[in-house]
Design an enzyme around this catalytic site. Structure first.
Site, PDB file in Angstrom:
ATOM      1  N   ASN A  20     -34.143  20.406 -42.847  1.00  0.00           N
ATOM      2  CA  ASN A  20     -33.372  21.535 -42.321  1.00  0.00           C
ATOM      3  C   ASN A  20     -32.733  21.131 -41.018  1.00  0.00           C
ATOM      4  O   ASN A  20     -33.159  20.980 -39.941  1.00  0.00           O
ATOM      5  CB  ASN A  20     -34.140  22.741 -41.985  1.00  0.00           C
ATOM      6  CG  ASN A  20     -33.312  23.892 -41.214  1.00  0.00           C
ATOM      7  OD1 ASN A  20     -32.183  23.859 -41.037  1.00  0.00           O
ATOM      8  ND2 ASN A  20     -33.893  24.707 -40.539  1.00  0.00           N
ATOM      9  N   TRP A  21     -31.432  20.685 -41.459  1.00  0.00           N
ATOM     10  CA  TRP A  21     -30.690  19.963 -40.019  1.00  0.00           C
ATOM     11  C   TRP A  21     -30.065  20.816 -38.781  1.00  0.00           C
ATOM     12  O   TRP A  21     -29.803  20.274 -37.697  1.00  0.00           O
ATOM     13  CB  TRP A  21     -29.630  19.029 -40.703  1.00  0.00           C
ATOM     14  CG  TRP A  21     -29.820  17.832 -41.454  1.00  0.00           C
ATOM     15  CD1 TRP A  21     -30.779  17.602 -41.999  1.00  0.00           C
ATOM     16  CD2 TRP A  21     -28.961  16.961 -41.946  1.00  0.00           C
ATOM     17  NE1 TRP A  21     -30.884  16.479 -42.902  1.00  0.00           N
ATOM     18  CE2 TRP A  21     -29.689  16.108 -42.850  1.00  0.00           C
ATOM     19  CE3 TRP A  21     -27.598  16.759 -42.059  1.00  0.00           C
ATOM     20  CZ2 TRP A  21     -29.089  14.967 -43.845  1.00  0.00           C
ATOM     21  CZ3 TRP A  21     -27.004  15.367 -42.721  1.00  0.00           C
ATOM     22  CH2 TRP A  21     -27.753  14.898 -43.271  1.00  0.00           C
ATOM     23  N   LYS A  22     -30.252  22.298 -39.253  1.00  0.00           N
ATOM     24  CA  LYS A  22     -29.889  23.052 -38.169  1.00  0.00           C
ATOM     25  C   LYS A  22     -28.657  22.889 -37.925  1.00  0.00           C
ATOM     26  O   LYS A  22     -27.869  22.391 -38.561  1.00  0.00           O
ATOM     27  CB  LYS A  22     -30.882  23.376 -37.103  1.00  0.00           C
ATOM     28  CG  LYS A  22     -32.325  23.399 -37.695  1.00  0.00           C
ATOM     29  CD  LYS A  22     -33.286  23.858 -36.474  1.00  0.00           C
ATOM     30  CE  LYS A  22     -34.691  23.745 -37.039  1.00  0.00           C
ATOM     31  NZ  LYS A  22     -35.711  24.423 -36.042  1.00  0.00           N
ATOM     32  N   HIS A  71     -34.922  32.296 -42.409  1.00  0.00           N
ATOM     33  CA  HIS A  71     -35.416  31.534 -41.370  1.00  0.00           C
ATOM     34  C   HIS A  71     -35.654  32.246 -40.329  1.00  0.00           C
ATOM     35  O   HIS A  71     -34.922  33.120 -39.734  1.00  0.00           O
ATOM     36  CB  HIS A  71     -34.498  30.131 -41.298  1.00  0.00           C
ATOM     37  CG  HIS A  71     -35.167  29.299 -40.415  1.00  0.00           C
ATOM     38  ND1 HIS A  71     -35.343  29.149 -38.973  1.00  0.00           N
ATOM     39  CD2 HIS A  71     -35.669  27.938 -40.724  1.00  0.00           C
ATOM     40  CE1 HIS A  71     -35.899  28.180 -38.657  1.00  0.00           C
ATOM     41  NE2 HIS A  71     -36.284  27.213 -39.451  1.00  0.00           N
ATOM     42  N   GLU A 128     -35.063  31.806 -37.171  1.00  0.00           N
ATOM     43  CA  GLU A 128     -33.890  31.625 -36.247  1.00  0.00           C
ATOM     44  C   GLU A 128     -33.029  32.495 -36.551  1.00  0.00           C
ATOM     45  O   GLU A 128     -32.364  33.071 -35.751  1.00  0.00           O
ATOM     46  CB  GLU A 128     -33.553  30.294 -36.163  1.00  0.00           C
ATOM     47  CG  GLU A 128     -34.527  29.197 -35.248  1.00  0.00           C
ATOM     48  CD  GLU A 128     -34.334  27.749 -35.649  1.00  0.00           C
ATOM     49  OE1 GLU A 128     -33.669  27.161 -36.530  1.00  0.00           O
ATOM     50  OE2 GLU A 128     -35.402  27.211 -35.358  1.00  0.00           O
ATOM     51  N   GLU A 162     -43.585  29.189 -42.183  1.00  0.00           N
ATOM     52  CA  GLU A 162     -43.325  28.462 -40.803  1.00  0.00           C
ATOM     53  C   GLU A 162     -43.763  29.453 -39.662  1.00  0.00           C
ATOM     54  O   GLU A 162     -43.095  30.262 -39.420  1.00  0.00           O
ATOM     55  CB  GLU A 162     -42.011  28.390 -40.925  1.00  0.00           C
ATOM     56  CG  GLU A 162     -41.317  27.254 -41.977  1.00  0.00           C
ATOM     57  CD  GLU A 162     -39.954  26.869 -41.556  1.00  0.00           C
ATOM     58  OE1 GLU A 162     -39.840  25.585 -41.589  1.00  0.00           O
ATOM     59  OE2 GLU A 162     -39.036  27.334 -40.876  1.00  0.00           O
ATOM     60  N   GLY A 202     -40.407  23.588 -33.898  1.00  0.00           N
ATOM     61  CA  GLY A 202     -39.722  22.885 -32.599  1.00  0.00           C
ATOM     62  C   GLY A 202     -40.323  22.528 -31.503  1.00  0.00           C
ATOM     63  O   GLY A 202     -39.533  22.612 -30.442  1.00  0.00           O
ATOM     64  N   SER A 210     -43.169  21.673 -36.806  1.00  0.00           N
ATOM     65  CA  SER A 210     -43.367  20.417 -36.012  1.00  0.00           C
ATOM     66  C   SER A 210     -44.148  19.585 -36.925  1.00  0.00           C
ATOM     67  O   SER A 210     -44.946  18.844 -36.352  1.00  0.00           O
ATOM     68  CB  SER A 210     -44.229  20.802 -34.990  1.00  0.00           C
ATOM     69  OG  SER A 210     -43.637  21.585 -33.874  1.00  0.00           O
ATOM     70  N   GLY A 257     -37.848  20.331 -39.580  1.00  0.00           N
ATOM     71  CA  GLY A 257     -36.608  20.197 -38.618  1.00  0.00           C
ATOM     72  C   GLY A 257     -36.293  18.960 -38.012  1.00  0.00           C
ATOM     73  O   GLY A 257     -35.666  18.142 -38.711  1.00  0.00           O
ATOM     74  N   GLY A 258     -36.557  18.965 -36.775  1.00  0.00           N
ATOM     75  CA  GLY A 258     -36.435  17.818 -35.882  1.00  0.00           C
ATOM     76  C   GLY A 258     -36.599  16.466 -36.527  1.00  0.00           C
ATOM     77  O   GLY A 258     -35.771  15.587 -36.462  1.00  0.00           O
TER      78      GLY A 258
HETATM   79  C1  PEP Z   1     -37.593  24.464 -38.998  1.00  0.00           C
HETATM   80  O1  PEP Z   1     -36.785  24.847 -38.506  1.00  0.00           O
HETATM   81  O2  PEP Z   1     -37.683  24.898 -40.284  1.00  0.00           O
HETATM   82  C2  PEP Z   1     -38.724  23.634 -38.705  1.00  0.00           C
HETATM   83  C3  PEP Z   1     -39.716  23.540 -39.122  1.00  0.00           C
HETATM   84  O3  PEP Z   1     -38.462  22.594 -37.312  1.00  0.00           O
HETATM   85  P1  PEP Z   1     -39.217  21.696 -36.977  1.00  0.00           P
HETATM   86  O4  PEP Z   1     -39.704  20.909 -37.761  1.00  0.00           O
HETATM   87  O5  PEP Z   1     -38.413  20.963 -35.737  1.00  0.00           O
HETATM   88  O6  PEP Z   1     -40.519  22.466 -36.152  1.00  0.00           O
END
Ligand code: PEP
Length: 251
Positions: free
Chosen positions: A10-12, A97, A99, A167, A173, A213, A234-235
């Protein structure tokens, strides 16, 4: 049907054209040079879908969006419909999600409507659920996740068109993660909720990803759990080496 491990990025709201295309090409090259037994998915922002699709041509890496509207078209300024995503070559759309639940006040009923519209247009969904830090402290994790799964997956969901992502909001994050036991307990509980609503066969076949994470150093711990069928990242999905190192730990 065995549940095939999914490694999803997920590049956000990250990457300009050049960064996104370079990242996609880099991932494609590394996937091609190695034999991974898993399904790869990248979900760039809307502005990159077309160019990333082109960069991934000839690979088996799937393309997904990070959200989609509940209607096919109309007066919805700033929104993108599942029909448009299908047209541009997306296979998946992420829905619910945390967010989006927080920033855009999306609730389970809306997520379910979005999922119905996605399926009607031939898109598969990754439906996200997870508790906040406060809900966890209050011992509500399982109840919250169960409610989100029951409310966000419409009756049309099945093991082919739907992937669930657990999640924990507090782990996204932040570098914080639940213990492996906690993750397995929540995934097993989610599978039971799916079994109750859709039947044992669907529950047994539906993939449940862990997200929050995930990085190369902790991926194996989570991805080798019996009820964890992959990761939503994500990251760490913004670096091809990290994204592929996560896949390498299980696939
Ligand atoms: C996400 O946003 O779906 C996610 C899991 O982010 P991160 O891996 O950065 O925690």
């Amino acid at each position: 049907m065995a549940r095939k491990t999914m490694i999803a990025g997920n590049w956000k709201m990250n990457c300009l054209q050049k960064d996104g295309v370079d990242l996609a090409k880099n991932i494609a090259l590394k996937v091609k040079n190695n034999k991974y037994n898993c399904e790869f998915l990248v979900c760039p922002p809307y502005t990159l879908l077309y160019s990333v699709k082109k960069a991934l041509r000839g690979t088996k890496i799937a393309l997904g969006a990070q959200d989609s509207h509940q209607s096919d078209k109309g007066a919805h300024t700033g929104d993108i419909s599942p029909q448009m995503l299908k047209d541009i070559g997306c296979e998946y759309t992420i829905l619910g999600h945390s967010e989006r639940r927080t920033d855009h006040h999306e609730n389970n009923a809306l997520v379910a409507k979005k999922a119905q519209a996605a399926y009607a247009n031939g898109l598969k969904t990754i439906i996200c659920v997870g508790e906040t830090a406060k809900q966890r402290e209050d011992g509500e994790t399982l109840a919250i996740c169960a409610k989100q799964v029951r409310g966000s997956l419409p009756k049309e969901s099945n093991a082919t068109n739907t992937v669930i992502a657990y999640e924990p909001v507090w782990a996204i994050g932040t570098g914080k993660t639940p213990t492996a036991k906690d993750v397995e307990d929540v995934h097993a509980a989610i599978r039971q909720v799916v079994a109750k609503k859709f039947g044992a066969k669907t529950a047994n076949n539906m993939r449940i990803l862990y997200g929050g994470s995930v990085k190369p150093s902790n991926a194996k711990e989570f991805l080798s759990l019996p009820d964890v069928d992959g990761a939503l990242i994500g990251g760490a999905s913004l670096k091809a080496d990290d994204f592929l190192a996560i896949a390498k730990s299980v696939c």
